[in-house]
Design a protein around this motif. Structure first.
Motif, short mmCIF file in Angstrom:
data_model
loop_
_atom_site.label_atom_id
_atom_site.label_comp_id
_atom_site.label_asym_id
_atom_site.label_seq_id
_atom_site.Cartn_x
_atom_site.Cartn_y
_atom_site.Cartn_z
N ILE A 138 37.53 42.25 41.82
CA ILE A 138 36.64 42.73 40.71
C ILE A 138 36.76 42.47 39.06
CG2 ILE A 138 35.40 43.73 42.12
CD1 ILE A 138 36.81 46.52 41.00
N GLY A 139 38.14 41.88 38.59
CA GLY A 139 38.68 42.24 37.00
C GLY A 139 37.95 43.33 36.78
N CYS A 140 39.18 44.20 37.02
CA CYS A 140 38.63 46.05 36.22
C CYS A 140 40.21 46.50 35.58
CB CYS A 140 38.81 47.37 37.20
SG CYS A 140 40.52 47.36 38.20
N GLU A 141 41.07 44.75 35.42
CA GLU A 141 42.79 45.29 34.87
C GLU A 141 42.92 46.48 35.14
OE1 GLU A 141 42.25 44.16 30.63
OE2 GLU A 141 40.23 43.24 31.36
N THR A 142 43.10 46.74 36.38
CA THR A 142 43.53 47.78 36.76
C THR A 142 45.25 47.25 36.76
OG1 THR A 142 42.11 48.65 37.64
CG2 THR A 142 44.07 49.76 38.14
N CYS A 143 45.27 46.18 37.74
CA CYS A 143 46.92 45.44 38.31
C CYS A 143 47.46 45.16 36.66
CB CYS A 143 46.78 44.58 39.52
SG CYS A 143 44.85 42.84 38.99
N VAL A 144 46.83 44.78 35.89
CA VAL A 144 47.43 44.25 34.60
C VAL A 144 47.68 45.31 34.03
CG1 VAL A 144 47.03 42.61 32.65
CG2 VAL A 144 45.49 42.55 34.74
N LYS A 145 47.33 46.45 33.78
CA LYS A 145 47.54 47.71 32.72
C LYS A 145 49.03 47.93 34.01
CE LYS A 145 42.90 48.43 30.90
NZ LYS A 145 41.52 49.33 31.12
N ALA A 146 48.79 47.70 35.55
CA ALA A 146 50.26 48.97 35.80
C ALA A 146 51.33 47.83 35.97
CB ALA A 146 49.10 48.72 37.67
N CYS A 147 51.41 46.42 36.16
CA CYS A 147 52.19 46.28 36.34
C CYS A 147 53.52 45.90 34.58
CB CYS A 147 51.72 44.86 36.13
SG CYS A 147 53.13 43.42 36.41
N GLU A 184 57.56 34.58 39.15
CA GLU A 184 59.63 34.47 39.54
C GLU A 184 59.75 35.98 38.49
OE1 GLU A 184 57.92 32.81 35.59
OE2 GLU A 184 57.30 32.31 37.67
N ASP A 185 58.72 36.64 37.57
CA ASP A 185 59.35 38.12 37.07
C ASP A 185 58.89 39.12 38.03
OD1 ASP A 185 60.46 36.56 35.47
OD2 ASP A 185 59.45 36.73 34.27
N CYS A 186 58.73 38.69 38.60
CA CYS A 186 57.58 40.18 39.96
C CYS A 186 59.33 41.46 40.16
CB CYS A 186 56.79 39.88 40.82
SG CYS A 186 56.80 40.95 42.57
N GLN A 187 59.17 41.63 40.59
CA GLN A 187 60.62 42.92 40.96
C GLN A 187 59.49 43.86 42.01
OE1 GLN A 187 63.05 43.60 38.66
NE2 GLN A 187 62.34 41.80 38.06
N ILE A 188 58.20 43.63 42.67
CA ILE A 188 57.96 43.70 43.93
C ILE A 188 58.11 45.84 43.57
CG2 ILE A 188 58.48 43.74 46.42
CD1 ILE A 188 60.13 41.33 45.70
N CYS A 189 57.15 45.66 42.18
CA CYS A 189 57.37 47.41 42.63
C CYS A 189 55.79 48.37 43.39
CB CYS A 189 57.22 48.05 40.95
SG CYS A 189 55.01 47.42 40.20
N HIS A 190 55.21 46.83 43.99
CA HIS A 190 54.21 47.59 44.77
C HIS A 190 52.82 47.93 43.79
CE1 HIS A 190 55.07 46.45 48.49
NE2 HIS A 190 56.83 46.54 48.09
N LEU A 191 52.91 48.05 42.72
CA LEU A 191 52.61 49.40 41.32
C LEU A 191 51.05 48.30 41.13
CD1 LEU A 191 54.76 50.69 38.63
CD2 LEU A 191 53.32 51.73 40.22
N CYS A 192 50.38 47.73 41.50
CA CYS A 192 49.22 46.31 40.78
C CYS A 192 49.28 46.71 42.72
CB CYS A 192 50.09 45.05 41.31
SG CYS A 192 51.18 44.06 42.50
#
Length: 71
Positions: A10-19, A39-47
């Motif tokens: 929905i474009g809220c940018e929450t995942c961008v800020k959480a990563c 390839e840089d994803c650390q699989i932290c699941h925050l997004c």
């Protein structure tokens, strides 16, 4: 690629800020998030955890299994 897709964004940018590794960016033309550096994803699941519409899925083979310590 650990993060499968951002369907239903929905474009809220929450995942961008959480990563913490800047993997997810905003596409300003479409107003939606996209995976810029998978390839840089650390699989932290925050997004995934912070997404208010549950738009992010992580592939099962890359998902961190739940570990429980039993004594």
């Amino acid at each position: 690629m650990p993060i499968n897709e951002i369907a239903g964004c929905i474009g809220c940018e929450t995942c961008v800020k959480a990563c913490p590794t800047d993997v997810i960016q905003m596409d300003l033309n479409q107003g939606k998030a996209y995976i810029a550096y998978p390839e840089d994803c650390q699989i932290c699941h925050l997004c995934r955890l912070y997404c208010p519409v549950d738009a992010i899925s992580i592939t099962p083979e890359k998902s961190i299994p739940v570990v429980v310590s039993w004594r």
